[in-house]
Enzyme design. Structure first.
Site, short mmCIF file in Angstrom:
data_model
loop_
_atom_site.label_atom_id
_atom_site.label_comp_id
_atom_site.label_asym_id
_atom_site.label_seq_id
_atom_site.Cartn_x
_atom_site.Cartn_y
_atom_site.Cartn_z
N ARG A 1 9.45 -10.98 1.04
CA ARG A 1 9.57 -10.17 -0.21
C ARG A 1 9.05 -10.76 -1.08
O ARG A 1 8.50 -11.29 -2.69
CB ARG A 1 11.09 -10.69 -1.35
CG ARG A 1 12.43 -9.59 -0.18
CD ARG A 1 11.88 -7.92 -0.45
NE ARG A 1 12.88 -7.59 0.21
CZ ARG A 1 13.17 -7.64 2.16
NH1 ARG A 1 11.44 -7.42 2.54
NH2 ARG A 1 13.79 -6.49 2.60
N SER B 1 19.57 -4.89 -3.93
CA SER B 1 19.50 -6.12 -4.19
C SER B 1 19.28 -6.77 -4.82
O SER B 1 17.68 -7.26 -5.41
CB SER B 1 18.83 -6.43 -2.17
OG SER B 1 19.68 -5.95 -1.45
N GLU C 1 15.80 -11.80 -7.14
CA GLU C 1 14.92 -10.93 -6.36
C GLU C 1 14.72 -10.48 -7.04
O GLU C 1 12.92 -10.12 -7.42
CB GLU C 1 14.96 -10.31 -5.38
CG GLU C 1 13.98 -9.09 -4.13
CD GLU C 1 14.44 -8.84 -3.23
OE1 GLU C 1 15.77 -9.05 -2.76
OE2 GLU C 1 14.46 -7.19 -2.87
#
Ligand code: FAD
Length: 289
Positions: A162, A212, A282
């Site tokens: 990510r 998420s 995130e």
């Protein structure tokens, strides 16, 4: 190019929260994007680039400065002989994956259900179901803060879990090329359908969220840690930890950005207390809360 003032960011984020951005600019070409970037730089005010806002939590008081939206950078070119698709930063991954399927090219099935743009996905090295952008990205044309564009190859983008080097270097994707493989259209379609079914079954797609919420901590799953801490369904104001998938914070009932952030902080605190693991967001935070 279209310039809006006091644009509610709730319209541009998948959490459906966020106060007004002072200016909201929508360039329609690389030239206009350059103009927008140079304008922002000249003004000395803060500015930020967004794609589909599906990994963003914008504060209730909004953003003082300019948001540049890539939504109209939507070029799409198929180089059939080379099995390459070139897509503008604002192209949605669903559209990209469906184009690939139509062209009988495999490799992007994993991306069909990620509700982001090419630009956001390159920057985040978005991934799902065992694949990620890194596996299919050939190169990206990136713009620096002076409006210069250069081609960066996959290996130069430092694509990790990510992350990429783009944020650190202050670079923006203008377009990206994907190298795919010829495949059986029926297999491609059925793989996409299967993944869509899995998402629907496992994820709370009926509520606004940013997917998420936390990164996967090494050796753990964020959702499992949150569930083990007894936090499934835990809520702050209108924000809640999803009952269906504890890794998702959802905007359950007209929550505010402050509710969502408050909930995330409390989840972090309690998971640390119960497991000793530090959860990291995130989702990107932007603006004033
Ligand atoms: C229901 C749901 C499911 C999801 N599932 C997944 C999943 O399976 N896998 C996954 O990885 N993510 C998933 N996400 C998160 C999100 O969709 C991805 O992170 C996506 O890549 C973000 O793209 P975006 O265009 O929405 O980016 P935004 O949220 O608009 O921006 C995210 C970041 O990218 C930067 N950015 C945007 N465009 C550019 C550009 N052109 N150049 C440089 N930087 C740019 C922004 O500045 C910001 O820092 C999910 C989200 C939701 C809501």
């Amino acid at each position: 190019m279209e310039i809006r003032t006091n644009e509610p960011m709730a319209r541009h984020t998948s959490f459906r929260v966020g106060g007004p951005a002072d200016r909201f600019v929508i360039p329609e070409s690389e030239t206009e994007l350059r103009e927008a970037v140079l304008d922002c730089k000249k003004s000395g005010q803060p500015w930020y680039m967004i794609g589909n806002g599906s990994n963003l939590l914008v504060g209730d008081k909004g953003f003082r400065g300019t948001i540049i939206s890539t939504e109209r950078l939507a070029e799409l070119e198929v180089q059939k002989n080379e099995n390459i698709i070139i897509a503008g930063a604002g192209v949605m991954l669903s559209k990209l994956a469906n184009t690939a399927a139509r062209e009988e090219l495999t490799g992007l099935e994993f991306a069909a259900g990620i509700p982001g743009t090419v630009g956001g996905a390159v920057m985040m090295n978005a991934g799902a179901y065992g694949s990620e952008m890194k596996n299919v990205l050939l190169w990206a044309d990136v713009m620096d803060q002076d409006g210069n564009v250069k081609l960066m190859k996959n290996e130069e983008l430092e694509l990790g879990y990510r992350t990429s080097c783009l944020e650190r270097l202050g670079l923006f994707t203008v377009r990206a090329a994907f190298k795919l493989t010829p495949g059986d259209p029926e297999v491609i379609r059925s793989q996409m359908e299967e993944l869509a079914r899995k998402r629907k079954e496992k994820q709370p797609l009926e509520y606004p969220s940013a997917g998420s919420t936390f990164k996967r901590p090494e050796g753990h799953f964020a959702g499992k840690l949150i569930e083990d801490a007894g936090l499934k369904g835990f809520s702050v104001g209108g924000a809640a930890v999803s009952e269906k998938h504890a890794g998702f914070v959802i905007n359950k009932d007209h929550g505010t950005a402050a509710d969502i952030l408050g909930l995330c902080n409390e989840v972090k605190r309690r998971v640390k207390e119960s497991s000793g693991v530090d959860l990291e967001l995130e989702v990107k935070l932007l603006g004033e809360f």
